[in-house]
Design an enzyme around this catalytic site. Structure first.
Site, short mmCIF file in Angstrom:
data_model
loop_
_atom_site.label_atom_id
_atom_site.label_comp_id
_atom_site.label_asym_id
_atom_site.label_seq_id
_atom_site.Cartn_x
_atom_site.Cartn_y
_atom_site.Cartn_z
CB THR A 1 -0.94 -0.02 1.23
OG1 THR A 1 -1.80 -1.15 1.08
CG2 THR A 1 -1.78 1.24 1.32
CG HIS B 1 -6.58 3.55 1.71
ND1 HIS B 1 -5.31 3.04 1.79
CD2 HIS B 1 -7.22 3.09 2.82
CE1 HIS B 1 -5.20 2.32 2.89
NE2 HIS B 1 -6.34 2.33 3.53
NE ARG C 1 -10.86 3.02 5.31
CZ ARG C 1 -11.79 2.83 6.25
NH1 ARG C 1 -13.04 3.08 5.96
NH2 ARG C 1 -11.46 2.38 7.44
N GLY D 1 -12.50 0.92 -5.60
CA GLY D 1 -13.00 2.23 -5.19
C GLY D 1 -14.33 2.54 -5.84
NE ARG E 1 -16.11 2.52 2.70
CZ ARG E 1 -15.14 3.16 2.02
NH1 ARG E 1 -15.00 2.97 0.71
NH2 ARG E 1 -14.32 3.98 2.64
C1 LIG Z 1 -12.91 -0.72 6.69
C2 LIG Z 1 -11.82 -0.58 5.67
C3 LIG Z 1 -10.53 -0.95 6.01
C4 LIG Z 1 -9.51 -0.85 5.08
N1 LIG Z 1 -8.26 -1.29 5.40
C5 LIG Z 1 -7.29 -1.28 4.46
C6 LIG Z 1 -6.02 -1.84 4.75
O1 LIG Z 1 -5.78 -2.36 5.83
N2 LIG Z 1 -5.08 -1.75 3.78
C7 LIG Z 1 -5.32 -1.20 2.55
O2 LIG Z 1 -4.43 -1.15 1.69
N3 LIG Z 1 -6.53 -0.69 2.25
C8 LIG Z 1 -7.51 -0.72 3.17
N4 LIG Z 1 -8.74 -0.25 2.85
C9 LIG Z 1 -9.01 0.25 1.49
C10 LIG Z 1 -9.51 -0.90 0.60
O3 LIG Z 1 -8.48 -1.82 0.34
C11 LIG Z 1 -9.99 -0.41 -0.76
O4 LIG Z 1 -8.99 0.33 -1.40
C12 LIG Z 1 -11.28 0.43 -0.68
O5 LIG Z 1 -12.13 -0.02 0.34
C13 LIG Z 1 -12.00 0.32 -2.02
O6 LIG Z 1 -13.13 1.12 -2.02
P1 LIG Z 1 -14.63 0.53 -1.80
O7 LIG Z 1 -14.75 0.25 -0.36
O8 LIG Z 1 -15.47 1.66 -2.27
O9 LIG Z 1 -14.79 -0.70 -2.66
C14 LIG Z 1 -9.78 -0.34 3.78
C15 LIG Z 1 -11.08 0.04 3.45
C16 LIG Z 1 -12.10 -0.09 4.38
C17 LIG Z 1 -13.49 0.30 3.97
C1 LIG Z 2 -4.06 -0.64 12.81
C2 LIG Z 2 -4.48 0.58 12.17
C3 LIG Z 2 -5.20 0.49 10.87
C4 LIG Z 2 -4.33 0.12 9.73
C5 LIG Z 2 -4.78 0.69 8.47
C6 LIG Z 2 -6.17 0.33 8.11
C7 LIG Z 2 -6.59 1.05 6.89
O1 LIG Z 2 -5.87 1.09 5.92
C8 LIG Z 2 -7.89 1.71 6.84
O2 LIG Z 2 -8.23 2.27 5.79
O3 LIG Z 2 -8.61 1.75 7.87
#
Ligand SMILES: Cc1cc2nc3c(=O)[nH]c(=O)nc-3n(C[C@H](O)[C@H](O)[C@H](O)COP(=O)(O)O)c2cc1C
Ligand SMILES: CCCCCCC(=O)C(=O)O
Length: 371
Positions: A159, A262, A265, A294, A317
């Site tokens: 990432t 992401h 986020r 995304g 999601r």
């Molecule tokens: C609750 C949550 C936790 C996430 N945690 C990570 C993570 O640990 N590492 C990461 O690279 N992306 C993380 N993401 C981003 C997702 O990998 C992804 O890029 C994103 O959710 C895609 O968008 P969408 O939810 O609209 O499909 C997270 C997203 C959500 C919603």
């Molecule tokens: C332990 C902390 C959270 C790590 C990153 C999680 C993440 O990428 C996210 O979007 O939430």
């Protein structure tokens, strides 16, 4: 809230909206700052239009493809997401099992509430990738990567868009932290070995310290080579939205590029991923696989992304909403809905093969206002 049969991703979203505890729902369904990118990821897909070719024999469609040399029967994967046991007690294990049965690739988050070993044992037939953040403690990072390799994970997903944690107003208001009954399982294993590592923490203060201390903002493109020096797995750069970074990633040895912001986020005001996809595909050419996530909420969104150059499309999601509804079965249902909508979309648009979706199938809506 009682709902009749759930027939689309939007129905699952509504279910999750009404049934998850407030802080969990907001952790899942929110973005950084004023959430411009979070909203635009979804909105942008609606700005693209199909230009179908009718009257072809559409009795058979092919949805199988390969990712980094591994065959999958669906081009729809599940993105890495932290702390999925917040949605359902089976968490990431259920996601992996659903991916196994639906022929999808599953990407496990380093910050998961199930370990690489648990997921590997539960879903041995699932094409599984491991997402990594660069950690301050390189020994711990190396051990985690090697554990993933031993557990049958076949690619590392680095990432790149997360130097620090994004400013998520809802999580800040909720003082969001992992509840005491859950663990960041990949880290917990390490804690047993390395006394120097800060505990994942159960109080809000400890939690904040852990997030700040474990992850390294000093990541660089050289980390791709570092990952290759500690494992033999291919590396995917996740979080690319510009031609500049796509080229950097490939020049530094990335085997594939994952267009992602992401899920809105991290840095707000990034382009929607469907808008950024063309620039990235043009930069890397057709020798490097490009994936996208995304805002994907339907099979038609997936068809649009495949047409604009993605080899596979991931959802975050939507899989969590399925998980929240019914664990593995709910996630399977969401993946099936997306696959079926993709297949129907292909039939209606005149596309027989997910590996050959013509670019000219999809135009931006401005095409029509310019006429
Ligand atoms: C609750 C949550 C936790 C996430 N945690 C990570 C993570 O640990 N590492 C990461 O690279 N992306 C993380 N993401 C981003 C997702 O990998 C992804 O890029 C994103 O959710 C895609 O968008 P969408 O939810 O609209 O499909 C997270 C997203 C959500 C919603
Ligand atoms: C332990 C902390 C959270 C790590 C990153 C999680 C993440 O990428 C996210 O979007 O939430």
């Amino acid at each position: 809230m009682a709902m009749s049969r759930l027939v689309c991703v939007g129905d699952y979203e509504q279910y999750a909206e009404h049934n998850l505890p407030n802080a969990v729902r907001q952790y899942f369904n929110s973005g950084a700052n004023y959430e411009q990118t979070y909203a635009d990821n979804v909105a942008a897909f609606k700005r693209y239009r199909f230009r179908p070719r009718y009257m072809r024999d559409m009795s058979e469609r092919n949805l199988t493809t390969s990712l980094l040399g591994h065959d999958v029967t669906s081009p729809i994967g599940v993105s890495p997401m932290s702390m999925c046991r917040l949605a359902h007690p089976d968490g990431e294990v259920a996601l992996a099992k659903a991916c196994e049965s639906e022929g999808s690739c599953f990407c496990l988050s380093m910050a998961a509430t199930s370990s690489v070993e648990e997921v590997g044992q539960a879903a041995p037939g699932c094409t599984r990738w491991f997402q990594v953040h660069v950690l301050k403690d390189r020994d711990m990072m190396r051990r985690m990567v090697q554990r993933a390799q031993r557990a049958g994970f076949t690619a590392l997903v680095l990432t790149v868009d997360c130097a620090v944690h994004g400013k998520r107003y809802k999580d800040l208001r909720n003082q969001f932290s992992l509840p005491p009954h859950l663990k960041l399982s990949n880290f917990e294993e390490e804690l047993k070995r390395a006394k120097s590592v800060v505990a994942t923490g159960q109080s809000k203060e400890e939690w904040g310290r852990f997030v700040n201390q474990a992850f390294s903002p000093a990541h660089t493109w050289q980390d791709i080579q570092w990952l290759k020096s500690v494992s033999h797995l291919p590396v995917v750069a996740k979080g690319v939205v510009t031609a500049w970074d796509a080229l950097e990633a490939v020049q530094h040895g990335a085997d594939a590029v994952w267009v992602s912001n992401h899920g809105g986020r991290e840095l707000d005001c990034l382009p929607a991923t469907i808008d950024a996809l063309t620039e990235v595909c043009q930069a890397v050419g057709d020798k490097t696989e490009v994936y996208l996530d995304g805002g994907v909420r339907s099979g038609l969104d997936i068809l649009k992304a495949l047409s604009r150059g993605a080899r596979a499309v991931y959802c975050g999601r939507p899989a969590l909403w399925g998980l929240a509804k019914d664990g593995e079965a709910g996630t399977s249902d969401v993946l099936q809905i997306l696959k079926e909508e993709l297949s129907v979309g292909m039939a209606l648009a005149g596309v027989k093969d997910v590996q050959h979706v013509p670019t000219e199938l999809v135009v931006h809506q401005s095409f029509y206002s310019a006429l």
